[in-house]
Design an enzyme around this catalytic site. Structure first.
Site: not given
Lengths: 477, 490, 95
Positions: B78, B153, B177
């Site tokens: 990420k 997210s 997330s």
């Protein structure tokens, strides 16, 4: 009508750790800009703080030295504001629960009185970087080497009632942090900085509105800024005005304080516990370890000096004002008479240092050398006056005590025959003064002593000269 | 062989049997990323050169007989994890041109294990969002239906894993997330116990809630990755001394006697009936495997969203102050003075959702409001933790839906921030308490969208959650379903 | 509660955010909604409840006071929007 001034001080002492409070960067002063930085102290994304053990121990040392309550659990909080020298946009500090709680400091005033000044708290926090304005047009350069240097902010109670008390407190605290070896105390480089909260009130009335004066980086500036502030506030109050609570800057060049309104607007620091740091917990073992390592503190040392070396309170106070001076004195006094050692250290030595503008740590005459010099007076190898000359020479050019005495033939003349020859010569050469003395002008003895000493280039033993003169001058011709 | 569908264990076997090399594997996946990323937008940066180089190094280590569990296996991070000398954007214009000068601990650990990083994955800006639509680099699309959001997210991570662009990826979870996008994309993801995975170098959103974790196509792959991620890190003061653990050892323990609690609060109003039914059948499956099921109460769970929207923005407002235009971020061009530099750079550099949360956080911490909001929320946070404490005295695992609905359409919740915030209604309490939780696939809607089931455990029961999920996946094949994707579709 | 436009401007100032005037009403509306949601917390009885700052009941670990970082200025300043002579540049700071 009288006004009473009420003063409280906030002192920022940079702790002399090797590394910053939350990262492993060096705290050394004077490096290339931004060369002592890392992701943590530059507030790079994702970087996190880890607390320096030495900073904690130094805070504990101060707490113990002022008899303070040490909070077993203290909390780091964020003080949020934007400034280019504050890379994270917040300063990590301690707010509601500081590491050091209530303590006190005893200060000695010049008139010999003592006063206890309360210390409200002392907390750990990080220093900011520096903005440099000179080198660039319309721009400032930001150097973050200092950002993250550990600070101990020591906040006093509003217990001081004159600029003299404030200076005495600050000097005492300054001596204390240096005794404890937790701060180098260098005020020029900003290692020890002071803000003063000053207000006026009628005696017995509640506290008045205070102004906070920043940028006080010497004892003299503290005194002058407070004196200026007293006059300023008095003028306002007596002409019916009221004091605005604000931050003021002391301008040493113009010897005045002026408002820093620009920094004041919307002062909302939004303190909250820093979620990147956990509660700081002090256990007994850690505190005990710091306690074991504490040096003898100024008050205890002063009392010991009075007792051990038979010194007056004043002399002991001067000699213990700094740990380096006290240590120096104790080397000199080891083996010679205490009062004589004190006179030499406080008189000739401090005088010479003062004249040369250097500190005791940089003294060119090592303490054991001064001790030898004083011993040579005590064992009558040289006179006190010769000793002063030798001291001056060593102070400025260096050299060894005995070597100077021998090579320059300064050894005291104690041979009675040799002294008698000189005494007789002086008596013969000054018949008028001899007549005067014998007619009762006793003071003239000093003249004869002086003449003999001069003739001997200061080397004749003064006691023997005295004795011989008394003997010869009484003999009728 | 379709390398992109294989598990880490299968890939490792392939490498050891010399069916393919790490370089071939890397090239295959890079090829797939080139083909499919244009329609998914899962990657912000593909680090092709670095990937080929580390694959070559991994092959050399394999040739020397090294046998690390993750050696030569591909992954992606990420884009919230700092990667030295490579772009790290956090999904924001603010960091569009930022090249990280150092690597996050997690990045270092996975690199040291010999994993091959293929790139940096798209995400909601600064991890603030539940649909991956707040990214400055554009929304990510759900591989099961490209008109749908992947969740957020960690939407890029979930989409990339689901689409077979990488077998595993890292994510972070502040309020759901990892779990919410895992549920919406039909993969498995675990938010470990707070303190398991180092936050050093992981760009902070809300420090007391953020936790990194693995996202994969099975619980076993999550366990393998977490094994390498979890460790005590002296550079993170909030890293737990007992962070490391063996997450593989207990994977196969039978579920006989497992006490499962089902919280009433997770099955009330607002839960999509198809999701409710799938999760119920997941619970039935656990019962079939020997677990005993009981109803429990988490009475303060309904307050979790409100609590979170005080605490997370408060921490974020302060954490994001460092993005000020001075040292490494976007700097506005139209700057006349210092105040301009701050105000304009921060307005231009942050997107609307991030700005909104910074404002909320600034407000709740400001003078006069701190006690009413911040302190109050911290007290309610205590109550929420107490709920879990009481529950875990009676049960080993709490099970419920991960999300109230399956993936929603792109743009569907953009007009009303609150409706977006409610997408995390079941995941947030876990972050407030700091306990571990895992999402795994448990079914599909009639329209073919994946549904996630959430397992919550007590502090440091991460291994138990992985064990339950793994056993479940031994008996079910929801996690084996793959979306159909064709290259070139936009 | 009313999250008015003044509150937005005040907060935007604290957060150093140049919110254009035309955005203020919409932002005020959104913040008002969020704060209304948050407002529900006020009704929860919390007397005597310890505020929870952190999930970990641990103490702060301490780092030994040893220099761990070498000079890495060039690398650290590589992304700086304006720098000269090893300094970050900003418009003049007025004290």
């Amino acid at each position: 009508m009288d006004w009473e001034v009420v003063i409280g001080l906030e002192v920022h002492a940079q702790l002399n750790t090797a590394t910053k409070i939350f990262c492993g960067c060096s705290t050394a002063f004077g490096a290339e800009p931004n060369s002592h930085t890392c992701p943590v102290c530059l507030a790079m994304p994702g970087a996190l703080p880890v607390l320096n053990a030495a900073a904690v121990d130094k805070a504990i040392a101060l707490g113990l030295a002022i008899g303070a309550q040490l909070n077993r659990k203290s909390i780091f909080a964020r003080k949020n504001y934007f400034y280019p020298d504050l890379p994270k946009g917040y300063q990590i500090s301690q707010y509601e629960l500081p590491v050091v709680g209530q303590g006190q400091l005893m200060v000695q005033m010049a008139d010999g009185t003592e006063k206890v000044i309360g210390v409200t708290r002392a907390h750990l926090e990080e220093d900011a970087g520096k903005s440099l304005h000179e080198a660039f047009v319309g721009q400032s350069g930001i150097d973050l080497n200092r950002a993250g240097t550990p600070l101990l902010e020591i906040v006093s109670e509003p217990d001081m009632r004159s600029s003299a008390e404030a200076v005495a407190y600050l000097k005492k605290l300054h001596a204390l942090v240096r005794y404890l070896e937790i701060c180098d105390g260098n005020m020029q480089e900003g290692s020890f900085r002071c803000d003063a909260n000053v207000s006026l009130r009628r005696p017995g009335a509640p506290f008045g509105t205070r102004a906070e004066i920043k940028n006080l980086n010497s004892f003299r500036f503290l005194e002058k800024a407070i004196e200026y502030e007293i006059l300023r506030q008095k003028d306002i109050l007596e002409s019916g005005g009221s004091i605005v609570q604000e931050t003021r800057l002391y301008d040493a060049n113009r010897d005045e304080t002026r408002s820093m309104r620009s920094k004041e607007e919307a002062n909302d620091y939004r303190y909250f516990p820093d979620p990147d740091l956990l509660p700081l917990v002090l256990d007994e073992a850690r505190i005990e370890k710091v306690r074991q390592g504490l040096p003898e503190l100024p008050d205890a040392k002063r009392a010991r000096f009075m007792d051990q070396y038979q010194l007056s309170a004043y002399d002991a106070g001067v000699l213990t004002a700094s740990r380096d001076l006290a240590d120096y004195f104790e080397v000199v006094a080891d083996g010679v008479e205490g009062k004589l050692a004190a006179n030499w250290v406080m008189g000739d030595l401090l005088g010479a240092l003062n004249k040369a503008g250097i500190e005791i740590q940089e003294c060119p005459v090592p303490a054991d050398k001064l001790r030898l010099l004083v011993q040579r007076i005590e064992d009558k190898t040289i006179s006190g006056k010769i000793a002063k000359d030798i001291f001056e020479e060593i102070f400025h050019q260096g050299g060894e005590v005995d070597a100077i005495i021998d090579s320059r033939g300064l050894r005291q003349i104690t041979d009675v025959t040799a002294i008698a020859v000189m005494v007789d010569a002086i008596i013969s050469a000054n018949p008028q003064q001899v007549a005067g003395y014998r007619a009762g002008k006793d003071k003239l003895l000093g003249f004869f002593v002086g003449q003999v000493m001069k003739a001997s280039q200061g080397k004749a033993n003064p006691d023997q000269v005295n004795a011989l003169l008394l003997e010869r001058l009484q003999k009728p011709d | 062989m379709d390398l992109h569908h294989l598990s880490l264990r299968q890939l490792r076997e392939g490498l050891h049997n010399k069916d393919f090399s790490a370089l071939e594997l890397t090239e295959t996946l890079l090829q797939r990323i080139r083909a499919l990323n244009p329609q998914l937008n899962a990657f912000i940066t593909v680090t092709e050169a670095a990937a080929l180089e580390s694959a070559t190094q991994a092959d050399a280590r394999l040739a020397k007989g090294e046998a690390g569990a993750l050696l030569g296996l591909p992954m992606a991070h990420k884009d919230i994890f700092c990667t030295a000398d490579l772009p790290t954007t956090c999904g924001s214009k603010m960091l569009e041109n930022f090249v990280a000068p150092y690597s996050a601990t997690v990045v270092e650990r996975l690199a040291a294990a010999g994993m091959v990083m293929l790139g940096k994955l798209n995400m909601d800006e600064f991890a603030m969002g539940s649909s991956n639509e707040t990214s400055y680099f554009g929304p990510v699309r759900n591989p099961w239906n490209v008109d749908m959001v992947p969740g957020g997210s960690s939407g890029g991570s979930a989409a990339a894993v689901a689409a077979g662009l990488v077998p595993v990826a890292t994510g972070t979870d502040t309020g759901g997330s990892i779990r919410q996008p895992a549920a919406l994309c039909g993969i498995t993801g675990i938010k470990p116990t707070y303190g398991r995975v180092s936050r050093y170098g992981m760009i902070a959103f809300a420090s007391s809630l953020d936790q990194g974790g693995p996202m994969a196509r099975s619980a076993e792959d999550c366990a393998l990755l977490l094994d390498a991620m979890a460790a005590h890190d002296p550079r993170d003061s909030t890293s737990h001394p007992a962070a490391a653990s063996d997450f593989l050892r207990g994977l196969d323990r039978p579920l006989q006697g497992l006490r499962v609690g089902v919280p009433e609060e997770f099955f009330g109003e607002g839960l999509d009936p198809e999701v409710a039914a799938a999760v119920q059948s997941g619970i039935d499956q656990l019962a079939k495997q020997g677990a005993s099921i009981q109803s429990i109460r988490l009475p303060n769970n309904p307050h979790a969203v409100s609590t979170y929207y005080v605490l997370a923005p408060a921490e974020a407002s302060s954490n994001l102050s460092r993005f000020d235009g001075v040292r490494y971020t976007h700097r506005s061009q139209a700057v006349e003075n210092l105040d301009d530099l701050y105000r304009k750079s921060r307005y231009e550099g942050f997107g609307a959702e991030v700005r909104r949360r910074i404002l909320v956080g600034t407000y709740v911490l400001s003078a006069g409001y701190y006690d009413a909001y911040y302190l109050k929320a911290q007290q309610v946070r205590s109550l929420i933790r107490e709920d879990f404490r009481r529950a875990f005295a009676e049960v080993d695992v709490i099970v419920g839906p991960t999300t109230p609905s399956p993936a929603f359409g792109l743009g569907a919740k953009n007009a009303d921030p609150i409706s977006m915030y409610l997408a995390d209604i079941y995941t947030i309490a876990v972050n407030l308490a700091g306990i571990p939780a895992l999402s795994l696939p448990c079914g599909f809607t009639r329209s073919g969208l994946p549904i996630g089931m959430q397992l919550m455990g007590d502090y440091f029961a991460d291994d138990l959650l992985l064990n339950v999920a793994h056993r479940y996946q031994q008996e079910t094949d929801w996690h084996l379903a793959r979306p159909t994707l064709q290259a070139g579709e936009a | 509660m009313a999250f008015d436009q003044d509150a937005v401007r005040r907060t935007a100032h604290l957060a150093r955010m140049a919110l254009p005037q035309e955005e203020v009403p919409a932002v005020a509306g959104q913040l008002e909604k969020i704060m209304t949601m948050v407002e529900a917390l006020r009704a929860i009885p919390t007397e005597g409840v310890m505020p929870m700052a952190h999930p970990l009941d641990l103490e702060q670990a301490l780092r030994p006071d040893q220099i761990a970082n070498a000079d890495q200025r060039q690398r650290l300043m590589a992304s700086a929007p304006a720098a000269e002579h090893g300094l970050f540049l900003v418009p003049k700071v007025i004290e």
